[in-house]
Design an enzyme around this catalytic site. Structure first.
Site, PDB file in Angstrom:
ATOM      1  N   SER A 553       9.685 -97.421 -10.631  1.00 31.28           N
ATOM      2  CA  SER A 553       9.148 -98.348 -10.459  1.00 31.28           C
ATOM      3  C   SER A 553      10.048 -98.607  -9.007  1.00 31.28           C
ATOM      4  O   SER A 553       9.607 -98.526  -7.723  1.00 31.28           O
ATOM      5  CB  SER A 553       9.846 -98.546 -11.401  1.00 31.28           C
ATOM      6  OG  SER A 553      10.364-100.185 -11.601  1.00 31.28           O
ATOM      7  N   ASP A 646       0.235-100.124 -16.891  1.00 30.75           N
ATOM      8  CA  ASP A 646       1.343-101.108 -16.241  1.00 30.75           C
ATOM      9  C   ASP A 646       0.920-102.439 -15.232  1.00 30.75           C
ATOM     10  O   ASP A 646       0.308-102.099 -14.114  1.00 30.75           O
ATOM     11  CB  ASP A 646       1.840-100.199 -15.096  1.00 30.75           C
ATOM     12  CG  ASP A 646       3.164-100.499 -14.560  1.00 30.75           C
ATOM     13  OD1 ASP A 646       3.070-101.561 -14.389  1.00 30.75           O
ATOM     14  OD2 ASP A 646       3.944 -99.780 -13.622  1.00 30.75           O
ATOM     15  N   HIS A 678       4.103 -98.703 -18.037  1.00 25.72           N
ATOM     16  CA  HIS A 678       5.184 -98.740 -17.016  1.00 25.72           C
ATOM     17  C   HIS A 678       5.947 -97.953 -17.042  1.00 25.72           C
ATOM     18  O   HIS A 678       7.250 -97.146 -16.215  1.00 25.72           O
ATOM     19  CB  HIS A 678       6.235-100.220 -16.562  1.00 25.72           C
ATOM     20  CG  HIS A 678       7.623-100.123 -15.628  1.00 25.72           C
ATOM     21  ND1 HIS A 678       6.657-100.634 -13.882  1.00 25.72           N
ATOM     22  CD2 HIS A 678       8.013-100.279 -15.223  1.00 25.72           C
ATOM     23  CE1 HIS A 678       7.340-100.363 -13.207  1.00 25.72           C
ATOM     24  NE2 HIS A 678       8.574-100.091 -13.888  1.00 25.72           N
TER      25      HIS A 678
END
Length: 704
Positions: A553, A646, A678
């Protein structure tokens, strides 16, 4: 992108919290028998451990019920079962044995436990194990709460999102089409298409049965309650007299929802059906209301600023009759979570992200005194209070979630371990030593960095090391346990781990937290370099020419950014601090990211707004740090991982980064999951993820 604590628990909750009916033809997943070879903690050993998710203390405080699941790699699944054990300590008793998952345990009385399974709410006598159906719903349940008087329940189910009539007519006769038509934002969120939304319903309960034919939709309008993707039963509560329901809701849809974090606390009067907004005018997240025991007050977590999802979570207390509100954390530089009242309503307990750990604090409503109840190298992730006994879910870098108890009457204790379901495996493992190190930053501040030693540490040898780059970006590098970024798996693979709490993480005051927004390429990146340089210079067992870096991320963004700035570092071979990179689901092209993500408030706050507003100096600064602008400087092998579902940072970001490396003839690898989000949550996918992780770094940091 930051969702503290809940993001850490996502893997635990994903399988047991699903409200859809599950297949019943698969076998029950039982606890595996594990023999650990050479004391090394491997991904396979990690996945053999039991995962505790939810728990509930009985009304008399003598027992605690919890859900626990194990994983079957061949079936590629897990399922949770219900257990109970004495709060005073002792043997746990298994209550269920099914191929489906039990979840949302709620005590009806000291001998009866209610819970969800598939599309039913059931009750079980804890002595006889006799089950009965309380309620059944075709769309299933995501959780529920029982009224204090036992005469009603509030449950979470979903309703479909209906297409507008002018769009719906286009689908006439096309029952096999897979096309989607949208004319507004927030048509997908985090990991799912928004085809349905959660709602809470009030249903009467009598004779052990809930009458769903008389269920009332409490929320006025088609708004999420609880809020996706993190909200659960903590977002609503009964008043002690069972006459009022307080709930959390962001009464927005589409474009407005995508640009705002302004949720509110609403009070629903059961008798009249009237609703009152008690947090109107507070512009950020207001969530998770809890009534005092006498019913005269209500407390909740409150953020001040709209659009800033990582703002300080204040402890707000309101006198219900007068409407007067008090912020008990006004002079406290840390946020709170998981609020509960003491029996006399004089203090409120909460979990606080504090100096690299999640700790329990008590806030005196009358004197405003604040005291720390727990202390140690751990993360307390949930608490329930009965009398003076606190039952906590606790984890650390070296053990997964388990039950501990604390006393309300003592300060700064390490707690007493209660559950033992993983002890047989963990006793066979040589965990890497975890050390707390405070490092001086380039601007003279102190930064907490965790140093995790290799499991087979020998002071006469040298080892490779990995810099861990945290996501969020506003997520503390705490004593967390994860089935993806597991520091002990890295240690078990023979690596030092360098895990800094760089600029932008909570737990170190608001100034430290807010030094990242609008400055992604600034001090936070220097903090990573500083931590790496300190470890290379001060731990002689780290081979400074065999250091890699990894992250997901915002951590994935960090890897891409570091890849474009991995040169000219004094004291390193070829001037490169890092000899290999691995980026998972990271932001690569900010302009691309801005138009592909769904929670627009995040990029509007952290980047400053849309890239086309070039007259805004903040925009110029933010987008100038997009990693794709520095690909010409890439000089280091890189592994890219991304997943199709995601929707925060879409898969094209990873593909673009990998393609860039390939076209630059940089040694590179791309791992793609067409069915993950994710996170990587499916067991076999996770094992592939870990094997790839270790293989990639071994190839570049261990090969002779």
């Amino acid at each position: 992108m930051n969702k503290p604590l809940l993001l850490m628990a996502a893997a635990s909750l994903c399988f047991v919290g699903c409200h859809k009916q599950q297949a019943t033809d698969s076998a029950v997943v039982e606890k595996p028998q594990v023999a650990v070879e050479n004391g090394r903690f491997t991904p396979e050993v990690m996945w053999s451990l039991g995962v505790m998710s939810e728990y509930a203390v009985s009304p008399d405080g003598s027992q605690v019920a919890y859900t626990l699941h194990y994983t079957d790699m061949q079936q590629n699944k897990n399922n949770a079962e219900l257990y109970i054990m004495p709060v005073a300590g002792g043997e746990a008793v298994r209550l269920t044995t099914t191929a489906q998952s039990e979840f949302s345990p709620v005590w009806f009385d000291d001998n009866t436990l209610m819970f969800c399974r598939g599309n039913q709410i059931l009750s079980i006598n804890t002595s006889s194990r006799r089950e009965s159906v309380v309620a059944e719903c075709e769309r299933g349940f995501e959780g529920f709460k029982l009224a204090p008087d036992g005469k009603s329940i509030v449950y979470i189910s979903t309703i479909p999102v209906e297409r507008p009539e002018h769009i719906d007519k286009l689908f006439a006769g096309l029952d096999k089409t897979t096309g989607r038509i949208n004319e507004d934002l927030m048509y997908r969120h985090w990991d799912q298409w928004v085809d349905e939304i959660p709602q809470i319903y009030l249903a009467p309960l009598a004779g052990g049965k809930a009458d769903l034919s008389k269920a009332v939709d409490i929320v006025d309008g088609n708004f999420e309650c609880p809020m996706r993707p993190w909200g659960g039963t903590e977002q609503f509560n009964y008043s002690p007299d069972s006459k009022t329901i307080a709930y959390t809701c962001r009464k927005k849809t589409g474009y407005d929802y995508a640009h705002s974090t302004n949720s509110d606390i609403f009070l629903y009067d059961i008798a009249s059906g009237e609703t009152r907004n008690i947090s109107e005018g507070i512009m950020g997240y207001d969530q998770n209301p809890v009534f005092s025991h006498d019913g005269s007050m209500i407390a909740w977590e409150s953020m001040e600023r709209d659009g800033y999802e990582s703002d300080k979570l204040r402890l707000m207390v309101m006198d219900i009759q007068s409407g007067n509100k008090v912020d008990l954390t006004q002079d406290f530089d840390y946020g709170v979570m998981n609020i509960c009242w003491t029996d006399d309503d004089r203090e409120l307990l909460a979990i606080v992200m504090y100096q690299g750990m999640n700790e329990i604090f008590a806030f005196n409503r009358e004197t405003r005194a604040i005291r720390q109840l727990s202390h140690g190298y751990h993360d307390v992730n949930a608490i329930q209070l009965h009398g003076s006994t606190i039952v906590a879910s606790q984890a650390s870098i070296s053990y997964p979630a388990t039950l501990y108890t604390y006393s309300l009457d003592a300060d700064k204790l390490e707690g007493t371990k209660l559950s033992t379901f993983n002890d047989d495996v963990l006793s066979q493992v040589r965990m890497g030593e975890v050390k707390e190190q405070w490092i001086k930053t380039v601007d003279g501040k102190q930064m907490l960095t965790w140093i995790i030693y290799p499991y087979d540490y020998d002071s006469t040898r040298t080892y490779p090391a990995l810099l861990f780059c945290e996501g969020g970006p506003q997520t503390m590098v705490s004593q967390f346990w994860s089935t993806r970024w597991n520091f002990q798996v890295m240690s078990g693979a023979g690596y030092f781990v360098i895990a800094p709490n760089r600029r932008g993480v909570p737990g170190f005051g608001m100034e430290w937290l807010e030094e990242i927004s609008g400055d992604y390429g600034g001090l936070c990146m220097k903090d990573y370099m500083t931590a790496t340089d300190w470890a290379a210079a001060n731990i002689p067992q780290i081979d400074r020419d065999r250091i890699g870096a990894c992250g997901a991320s915002f951590g994935g963004y960090s890897i891409y950014w570091l890849a474009g700035h991995n040169y000219g570092a004094a004291g390193y071979q070829d001037g490169r601090r890092f000899k290999a990179f691995l980026a998972h689901n990271g932001m690569f092209n900010f302009e691309q990211q801005y138009l592909e993500t769904e929670e627009m408030w995040f990029d509007n706050w952290d980047l400053g707004g849309p890239y086309w507003d070039w007259n805004n100096p903040q925009i110029k600064k933010s987008y100038a740090n997009s990693p794709h602008l520095f690909v010409d400087k890439w000089n280091t092998p890189i592994c890219v991982i991304h997943s199709e579902f995601d929707f925060r940072i879409v898969a094209s970001e990873g593909m673009a980064a990998y393609n860039a490396a390939q076209m630059r003839h940089i040694p590179s690898r791309y791992l793609y999951f067409p069915d993950e989000t994710h996170w990587v949550l499916r067991p076999q996918n996770s094992l592939l993820w870990h094997r790839n992780f270790i293989d990639w770094f071994d190839q570049w940091l261990k090969a002779e």
